[in-house]
Design an enzyme around this catalytic site. Sequence first.
Site, PDB file in Angstrom:
ATOM      1  N   ASP A 111       0.069  -5.136  -1.599  1.00  0.00           N
ATOM      2  CA  ASP A 111      -1.265  -4.792  -1.120  1.00  0.00           C
ATOM      3  C   ASP A 111      -1.966  -4.028  -2.227  1.00  0.00           C
ATOM      4  O   ASP A 111      -1.316  -3.488  -3.108  1.00  0.00           O
ATOM      5  CB  ASP A 111      -1.168  -3.820   0.064  1.00  0.00           C
ATOM      6  CG  ASP A 111      -0.782  -4.537   1.330  1.00  0.00           C
ATOM      7  OD1 ASP A 111      -0.812  -5.763   1.326  1.00  0.00           O
ATOM      8  OD2 ASP A 111      -0.456  -3.837   2.307  1.00  0.00           O
ATOM      9  N   ASP A 152       1.421  -3.379   5.859  1.00  0.00           N
ATOM     10  CA  ASP A 152       1.263  -2.178   6.680  1.00  0.00           C
ATOM     11  C   ASP A 152       0.868  -2.489   8.120  1.00  0.00           C
ATOM     12  O   ASP A 152       1.303  -1.839   9.041  1.00  0.00           O
ATOM     13  CB  ASP A 152       0.259  -1.208   6.039  1.00  0.00           C
ATOM     14  CG  ASP A 152      -1.025  -1.890   5.604  1.00  0.00           C
ATOM     15  OD1 ASP A 152      -1.254  -3.038   6.050  1.00  0.00           O
ATOM     16  OD2 ASP A 152      -1.794  -1.295   4.842  1.00  0.00           O
ATOM     17  N   ASP A 172       1.323  -8.096   9.651  1.00  0.00           N
ATOM     18  CA  ASP A 172       2.051  -8.380   8.415  1.00  0.00           C
ATOM     19  C   ASP A 172       3.531  -8.629   8.698  1.00  0.00           C
ATOM     20  O   ASP A 172       4.250  -9.129   7.840  1.00  0.00           O
ATOM     21  CB  ASP A 172       1.943  -7.190   7.443  1.00  0.00           C
ATOM     22  CG  ASP A 172       0.557  -7.078   6.839  1.00  0.00           C
ATOM     23  OD1 ASP A 172      -0.160  -8.098   6.838  1.00  0.00           O
ATOM     24  OD2 ASP A 172       0.190  -5.980   6.395  1.00  0.00           O
TER      25      ASP A 172
HETATM   26  P1  ATP Z   1      -5.659  -4.004   0.805  1.00  0.00           P
HETATM   27  O1  ATP Z   1      -4.906  -5.256   0.736  1.00  0.00           O
HETATM   28  O2  ATP Z   1      -6.399  -3.702  -0.428  1.00  0.00           O
HETATM   29  O3  ATP Z   1      -4.925  -2.865   1.371  1.00  0.00           O
HETATM   30  P2  ATP Z   1      -6.699  -4.557   3.244  1.00  0.00           P
HETATM   31  O4  ATP Z   1      -5.915  -5.790   3.466  1.00  0.00           O
HETATM   32  O5  ATP Z   1      -6.318  -3.314   3.926  1.00  0.00           O
HETATM   33  O6  ATP Z   1      -6.860  -4.284   1.747  1.00  0.00           O
HETATM   34  P3  ATP Z   1      -8.796  -4.745   4.921  1.00  0.00           P
HETATM   35  O7  ATP Z   1      -8.524  -3.396   5.419  1.00  0.00           O
HETATM   36  O8  ATP Z   1      -8.422  -5.942   5.706  1.00  0.00           O
HETATM   37  O9  ATP Z   1      -8.180  -4.893   3.530  1.00  0.00           O
HETATM   38  O10 ATP Z   1     -10.298  -4.788   4.553  1.00  0.00           O
HETATM   39  C1  ATP Z   1     -10.996  -5.989   4.367  1.00  0.00           C
HETATM   40  C2  ATP Z   1     -12.477  -5.691   4.282  1.00  0.00           C
HETATM   41  O11 ATP Z   1     -12.887  -5.159   5.530  1.00  0.00           O
HETATM   42  C3  ATP Z   1     -12.835  -4.649   3.251  1.00  0.00           C
HETATM   43  O12 ATP Z   1     -13.181  -5.249   2.013  1.00  0.00           O
HETATM   44  C4  ATP Z   1     -14.053  -3.981   3.844  1.00  0.00           C
HETATM   45  O13 ATP Z   1     -15.208  -4.693   3.516  1.00  0.00           O
HETATM   46  C5  ATP Z   1     -13.815  -4.109   5.332  1.00  0.00           C
HETATM   47  N1  ATP Z   1     -13.262  -2.891   5.901  1.00  0.00           N
HETATM   48  C6  ATP Z   1     -12.158  -2.239   5.526  1.00  0.00           C
HETATM   49  N2  ATP Z   1     -11.922  -1.177   6.295  1.00  0.00           N
HETATM   50  C7  ATP Z   1     -12.898  -1.133   7.208  1.00  0.00           C
HETATM   51  C8  ATP Z   1     -13.228  -0.277   8.311  1.00  0.00           C
HETATM   52  N3  ATP Z   1     -12.494   0.743   8.621  1.00  0.00           N
HETATM   53  N4  ATP Z   1     -14.323  -0.542   9.013  1.00  0.00           N
HETATM   54  C9  ATP Z   1     -15.074  -1.589   8.715  1.00  0.00           C
HETATM   55  N5  ATP Z   1     -14.830  -2.432   7.718  1.00  0.00           N
HETATM   56  C10 ATP Z   1     -13.769  -2.237   6.956  1.00  0.00           C
END
Ligand code: ATP
Length: 914
Positions: free
Chosen positions: A339, A645, A649
């Site tokens: 991630d 996480d 997943d």
């Molecule tokens: P990484 O792999 O880098 O950890 P992630 O898989 O956790 O990222 P996500 O959390 O799925 O990524 O986020 C995807 C998209 O959703 C982000 O690019 C952002 O635009 C949006 N996003 C992330 N967190 C939030 C939130 N708490 N509220 C609203 N939108 C969010």
Amino acid sequence: MKAAQQLAAETDGTPWHALPANEVERQLKVSADQGLDAAQALERLDACGPNRLPQGKKRGPVARLLGQFNNILIYVLLVSGFIKLMLSLWLDASIIFAVVVLNALLGFVQEGRAEKALDSIRNMLSAHARVLRDGAARLISADDLVPGDIVLLESGDKIPADLRLLEVKNLRTEEAALTGESIPAEKTAATVSANATVGDRANMAFSGTLVVSGRATGVVVATGNHTELGRINQLLGEVTLLETPLLRQIKKFGYTITAVIGVVSVLLFAWGHWLGHMTFVQLFQAIVGIAVSVIPEGLPALITITLAIGVQRMARRNAIIRRLPAVETLGSVSRICSDKTGTLTLMEMMATSAVTADGAYDVTGDGYACEGEVSQDGRPVAGAVPDTLKMMCLVSCLCNDAELFQADGKWKVEGDPTEGALYPFAAKLGMDRGEVAAAAPRVDAIPFESEHKFMATLNRSADGDMLLVKGAPEVILEHCDRQQTSGGAVLIDRGHFAREGERLAARGERVLGLAWLPNPGLAGRPDGLDPRDLPRDLVFLGLVGLMDPPRKEAIEAVRECHDGGIRVTMITGDHKTTAAAVARRLGIGDGRTAVAGVEIEAMNDAALRECVREVDVFARASPEHKLRLVKAIQANGQVVAMTGDGVNDAPALKKADIGVAMGVKGTEVTKEAAGMILADDNFASISAAVKEGRTVYNNIEKAILFMLPTNVAQGAVIASAILFGFALPITAPQVLWVNMITSVALGLVISFEPHESDVMKRPPRAVDRPILNRFGIWRILFVGAALLIYTLLTFFALQTQGASEAMARTAAVNAITLGQVFYLLNSRHLILSSLSTQAHGGNPLLWYGILAVVVLQLLFTYAPPFQAIFSTESLPLSVWARLLAGAVLFFLFVEAEKLVIRSVPAWRNAVMAR
Ligand code: ATP
């Protein structure tokens, strides 16, 4: 105390599922919005005991000790001992039995150490629960839960005790641990019939089961042994037994050795008998001597302890092993899929830019602290904040579940860092979070999930309801038909925001889109809001760009992995351009190519397999994409470690060769599916664990390659005496002595060997590599032969000089042990040179081991009781000088072999390809 005991007695056996929620609260003397107070909780904890799941039946010490004898090699020894008893060879028999017992004790102690090591790691995995105490939500150890505690559940949690649900929002739990049913069960808060079976009690959540989705509040009705799980006394999957593929391989190896010993013994017996030099009993003794000498009885214990030491070392580097085989697999990992947020980056988000329909803004500041300013073209906007920006601040403050708090003088975030970063952004524009929250309380919410990539809240203000939304820009834009401007809401210009979003992403920023809708008419839905309810006529407010700097140690670790032949792949939910920009800074991939989730969807399996050969950055990826990526990478023959996480997943983690869960931000469900947990969520800990994994395997290999040649040499010394009809250079009791010294004092030292300097410069070990490959067999035969020659030469030299048979034997035994000591120095580096002083540092145990051998050999040679038992004779000093010279020569001979292997590239590569 009394009250708590009385409560426990009164409520025992109550059919909680059949009672209405308020009755449950009344009986448990708790209110759902206050929870218990500290004094009540303490009192109940005293009365009911800690909330621990029943411990699995552990083998008692006696069973564990007896287990040490359950090994084919030990059977062979025992049979030999019994036959010796029958032949009235008391001394030999007692030495054999002593060896068996000593070995069992050694195994027992080592296994005890190994189990202790795993136990302490098990404790590190203990679960937590979010509860309401004294009216405030807090995280406590699941052990401290008591009946009456109000527990807050959300997706990914492991349910910490039996709960009667009071408030439920789309809650589904997986109860396979309890009912065997793997399809998640829908939960409600409504009363069910008193005679409903466990599986039908929809208003109960059971200890040990998992929240697959949704949220809920429940009151604890049973803890520890009183839970359903406690009743059926089932253990949850925790750190598994001391059983790994390698140990199984070693066991099988034991059978092969036994068979070989059997065949060789029969042949030698026949030959010796035919030759007629020895009496039946002498011959028999010699044959048993061979059997006993060739058996590497200490090996299984040695491997167990090496693995356990590896697990401990990994834990010190923040990598907690949940399944022991993972230690071995780690050494073979050829690709790590990680991630981004928090693992490769610091997860210290800060809003650095904002874009509205009317302009672009820069934000300054430091982390989550509220100091800093927002400016447009270098001019601070603080005095006259445009209305659109104010609305963005409102969304930032209200559509947010994170909390900021100060610890050690630094602002930290509790909850999602993406959300945490929005508070300082609003504060820098002068908005008071507490004030707006009081003016527009939340009525309902759709929590953020990676699947739908947005979060929405419904808030009620004096001017009416408003829907506040934030999420991935493309998702939000899709749901908007207007944009907010200084002149009010007008038709949306999606192109403008798409271009601006790209601009921010290209700088490596995570971009959020913010939107709102006044009077959405969504209030009062009986089941609350659902992601599908998001309207398509939202008003787009603007974009916020968040910066999350890469971890310095991750950049270093990525480089180390690349050196070690391990590819690093980044799989992120973030935007493609952001992902590519961050990957570039980390040195992942080619710095340009990134593939997005939608593109993965368009590929069939064959195309995806081709794609993963080239590409190392995957963006906007959902958990399903992760699963497909793991499969594609594995289909290409790579051994993959995958981090995760979120709840979803878990399948990808299970499918990966090593699932790596995040200890801090990971959910319990993910941890349950993982083979390894990162205590600090840091990518660098994965590469540290890989390094440890490689060293564990190297040490096991070194231990085998150390032990077996000496066994072979001893067997060969006796065999050659039988074959060529000369007096035995080492008697059976002496062989046992040598064997014990080798495995106890010297072999164990290898388990503690540190990393070799080039351990992360070699390619990963092939998974199907057998424990003994061609090189291993060569090394055993070569060293075995060299040691044989050294021992025989010593024996004959003394004999020709007129020494007694006893003295010649004493010298021969000392030759073989000295040879082993020097070979230990060779063995610390498989093919790297041992001809420098540095080559012998790093393992203080080495010198204790050698010292122990010297003392033991002096006793063996000079102490009268030992002389009586082993028929040894004191050696004059001149013999020692020659023995030492011989041993040094032998040492150099092995070094020469290493040199030759090192200098022939094909051979070197064959040895290194592990
Ligand atoms: P990484 O792999 O880098 O950890 P992630 O898989 O956790 O990222 P996500 O959390 O799925 O990524 O986020 C995807 C998209 O959703 C982000 O690019 C952002 O635009 C949006 N996003 C992330 N967190 C939030 C939130 N708490 N509220 C609203 N939108 C969010």
